[in-house]
Design a protein around this motif. Structure first.
Motif, PDB file in Angstrom:
ATOM      1  N   ILE A  31       0.834  -1.208   0.000  1.00  0.00           N
ATOM      2  CA  ILE A  31       0.000   0.000   0.000  1.00  0.00           C
ATOM      3  C   ILE A  31       0.867   1.256   0.000  1.00  0.00           C
ATOM      4  CG2 ILE A  31      -1.690   1.340   1.331  1.00  0.00           C
ATOM      5  CD1 ILE A  31      -2.898  -1.410   2.204  1.00  0.00           C
ATOM      6  N   ARG A  32       1.808   1.350   0.933  1.00  0.00           N
ATOM      7  CA  ARG A  32       2.647   2.554   0.987  1.00  0.00           C
ATOM      8  C   ARG A  32       3.519   2.683  -0.263  1.00  0.00           C
ATOM      9  NH1 ARG A  32       5.486   4.261   6.329  1.00  0.00           N
ATOM     10  NH2 ARG A  32       4.791   6.325   5.736  1.00  0.00           N
ATOM     11  N   ALA A  67       3.481   5.994  -2.959  1.00  0.00           N
ATOM     12  CA  ALA A  67       4.637   6.825  -3.328  1.00  0.00           C
ATOM     13  C   ALA A  67       4.311   7.659  -4.568  1.00  0.00           C
ATOM     14  CB  ALA A  67       5.863   5.945  -3.577  1.00  0.00           C
ATOM     15  N   ILE A  68       3.466   7.136  -5.452  1.00  0.00           N
ATOM     16  CA  ILE A  68       3.053   7.895  -6.639  1.00  0.00           C
ATOM     17  C   ILE A  68       2.275   9.140  -6.216  1.00  0.00           C
ATOM     18  CG2 ILE A  68       1.482   7.849  -8.638  1.00  0.00           C
ATOM     19  CD1 ILE A  68       2.441   4.943  -9.115  1.00  0.00           C
ATOM     20  N   ALA A  69       1.344   8.974  -5.270  1.00  0.00           N
ATOM     21  CA  ALA A  69       0.563  10.114  -4.778  1.00  0.00           C
ATOM     22  C   ALA A  69       1.464  11.138  -4.093  1.00  0.00           C
ATOM     23  CB  ALA A  69      -0.531   9.633  -3.828  1.00  0.00           C
ATOM     24  N   GLU A  70       2.435  10.647  -3.330  1.00  0.00           N
ATOM     25  CA  GLU A  70       3.350  11.562  -2.639  1.00  0.00           C
ATOM     26  C   GLU A  70       4.214  12.319  -3.642  1.00  0.00           C
ATOM     27  OE1 GLU A  70       5.197  13.433   0.700  1.00  0.00           O
ATOM     28  OE2 GLU A  70       3.249  12.514   0.309  1.00  0.00           O
ATOM     29  N   GLY A 122     -11.777  14.502 -12.260  1.00  0.00           N
ATOM     30  CA  GLY A 122     -12.171  13.904 -13.534  1.00  0.00           C
ATOM     31  C   GLY A 122     -11.031  13.284 -14.322  1.00  0.00           C
ATOM     32  N   ALA A 123      -9.826  13.245 -13.766  1.00  0.00           N
ATOM     33  CA  ALA A 123      -8.685  12.649 -14.477  1.00  0.00           C
ATOM     34  C   ALA A 123      -8.927  11.161 -14.696  1.00  0.00           C
ATOM     35  CB  ALA A 123      -7.396  12.856 -13.691  1.00  0.00           C
ATOM     36  N   ARG A 124      -8.496  10.669 -15.845  1.00  0.00           N
ATOM     37  CA  ARG A 124      -8.603   9.243 -16.152  1.00  0.00           C
ATOM     38  C   ARG A 124      -7.218   8.623 -16.005  1.00  0.00           C
ATOM     39  NH1 ARG A 124     -10.468   7.131 -21.070  1.00  0.00           N
ATOM     40  NH2 ARG A 124     -11.330   5.426 -19.871  1.00  0.00           N
ATOM     41  N   ILE A 125      -7.138   7.552 -15.224  1.00  0.00           N
ATOM     42  CA  ILE A 125      -5.855   6.917 -14.914  1.00  0.00           C
ATOM     43  C   ILE A 125      -5.951   5.426 -15.196  1.00  0.00           C
ATOM     44  CG2 ILE A 125      -4.182   6.433 -13.075  1.00  0.00           C
ATOM     45  CD1 ILE A 125      -5.197   9.094 -11.751  1.00  0.00           C
ATOM     46  N   LEU A 126      -4.961   4.906 -15.912  1.00  0.00           N
ATOM     47  CA  LEU A 126      -4.901   3.472 -16.236  1.00  0.00           C
ATOM     48  C   LEU A 126      -3.780   2.824 -15.432  1.00  0.00           C
ATOM     49  CD1 LEU A 126      -5.630   0.977 -18.016  1.00  0.00           C
ATOM     50  CD2 LEU A 126      -3.947   1.828 -19.675  1.00  0.00           C
ATOM     51  N   ASP A 127      -4.120   1.775 -14.696  1.00  0.00           N
ATOM     52  CA  ASP A 127      -3.132   0.969 -13.971  1.00  0.00           C
ATOM     53  C   ASP A 127      -2.890  -0.295 -14.787  1.00  0.00           C
ATOM     54  OD1 ASP A 127      -1.638  -0.585 -12.255  1.00  0.00           O
ATOM     55  OD2 ASP A 127      -3.138  -0.680 -10.665  1.00  0.00           O
ATOM     56  N   VAL A 128      -1.682  -0.421 -15.319  1.00  0.00           N
ATOM     57  CA  VAL A 128      -1.330  -1.545 -16.201  1.00  0.00           C
ATOM     58  C   VAL A 128      -0.658  -2.649 -15.393  1.00  0.00           C
ATOM     59  CG1 VAL A 128       0.077  -2.260 -18.176  1.00  0.00           C
ATOM     60  CG2 VAL A 128      -1.083  -0.041 -18.200  1.00  0.00           C
ATOM     61  N   PRO A 184      -5.020   1.611  -3.861  1.00  0.00           N
ATOM     62  CA  PRO A 184      -4.623   2.638  -2.889  1.00  0.00           C
ATOM     63  C   PRO A 184      -4.693   4.063  -3.465  1.00  0.00           C
ATOM     64  CG  PRO A 184      -3.143   0.769  -2.743  1.00  0.00           C
ATOM     65  CD  PRO A 184      -3.998   0.547  -3.959  1.00  0.00           C
ATOM     66  N   LEU A 185      -4.341   4.203  -4.749  1.00  0.00           N
ATOM     67  CA  LEU A 185      -4.424   5.533  -5.374  1.00  0.00           C
ATOM     68  C   LEU A 185      -5.866   5.972  -5.550  1.00  0.00           C
ATOM     69  CD1 LEU A 185      -1.601   5.258  -8.064  1.00  0.00           C
ATOM     70  CD2 LEU A 185      -1.530   6.560  -5.922  1.00  0.00           C
ATOM     71  N   ALA A 186      -6.744   5.044  -5.920  1.00  0.00           N
ATOM     72  CA  ALA A 186      -8.165   5.380  -6.081  1.00  0.00           C
ATOM     73  C   ALA A 186      -8.790   5.790  -4.758  1.00  0.00           C
ATOM     74  CB  ALA A 186      -8.921   4.195  -6.683  1.00  0.00           C
TER      75      ALA A 186
END
Length: 199
Positions: free
Chosen positions: A37-38, A42-45, A58-64, A74-76
């Motif tokens: 999780i942490r 790190a991406i959010a931080e 409203g940003a669209r984000i793809l987790d591959v 965790p980002l959502a």
């Protein structure tokens, strides 16, 4: 940033599902918050530090290659104002990601069983956690993002970045590397990085 207690239910769900479908190493399940999780957060931080003005409404984000939902879930949870597509080619892994996101009641997550290169449409950001080398990964998502790629990777990343830039004709000036240990003072993160490939 959310606290550990905010993830209690997520940890419970992942632990429960991991008994049925192994998406996290059995010996690492007790470290789910610290190592998974942490690490994802790190991406959010990174975004909070370097792009504080970036509105994700409203940003669209793809987790591959999301596996059981990392870093996407965790980002959502942290960015409820953004929409997430979590993609994995392995059906049983996406089943876990779907069950956890549904169990958490996340309305901003959609789970897709498929390959990134087969998806249509574009996203503001692509996120991923070390699914393959960057030179293999980049062609899967080239042309699918408007703002950038945020990639979690460990080890000697400089050589890998150089290989991607040569092979995929990416301008090295568009690539930034942030050591996660600058934020999480834990030896586990000593050689782990957020790699940002901008437009």
């Amino acid at each position: 940033m959310m606290n550990k207690s905010d993830f209690d239910e997520a940890i419970r769900l992942w632990s429960e599902w991991n008994e049925k479908i192994n998406v996290i190493s059995r010996k690492d399940i007790d470290n789910i918050y610290e190592h998974h999780i942490r690490h994802s957060l790190a991406i959010a931080e990174y975004m909070r530090i370097f792009f504080p003005e970036e509105g994700l409404e409203g940003a669209r984000i793809l987790d591959v290659g999301t596996g059981g939902g990392f870093p996407g879930i965790p980002l959502a949870m942290t960015w409820p104002q953004a929409e997430f597509d979590l993609c994995d080619s392995i059906g049983k892994k996406i089943k876990v990601a779907s069950a956890v996101s549904e169990g958490l009641g996340l309305k901003n997550v959609r789970c897709l069983n498929g390959r990134a290169e087969e998806l249509s449409g574009s996203y503001d950001y692509i996120v991923s956690r070390a699914v393959t080398s960057l030179e293999n990964f980049y062609p899967w998502v080239e042309g699918k993002y408007r703002k950038g790629i945020l990639y979690l990777k460990g080890g000697d990343v400089n050589e890998e970045i150089a290989a991607m830039c040569r092979k995929c004709r990416v301008n090295p000036s568009k690539v930034s590397v942030w050591p996660i240990i600058d934020w999480l003072k834990d030896d586990y993160f000593a050689e782990k990085f957020v790699i940002h490939i901008g437009k």
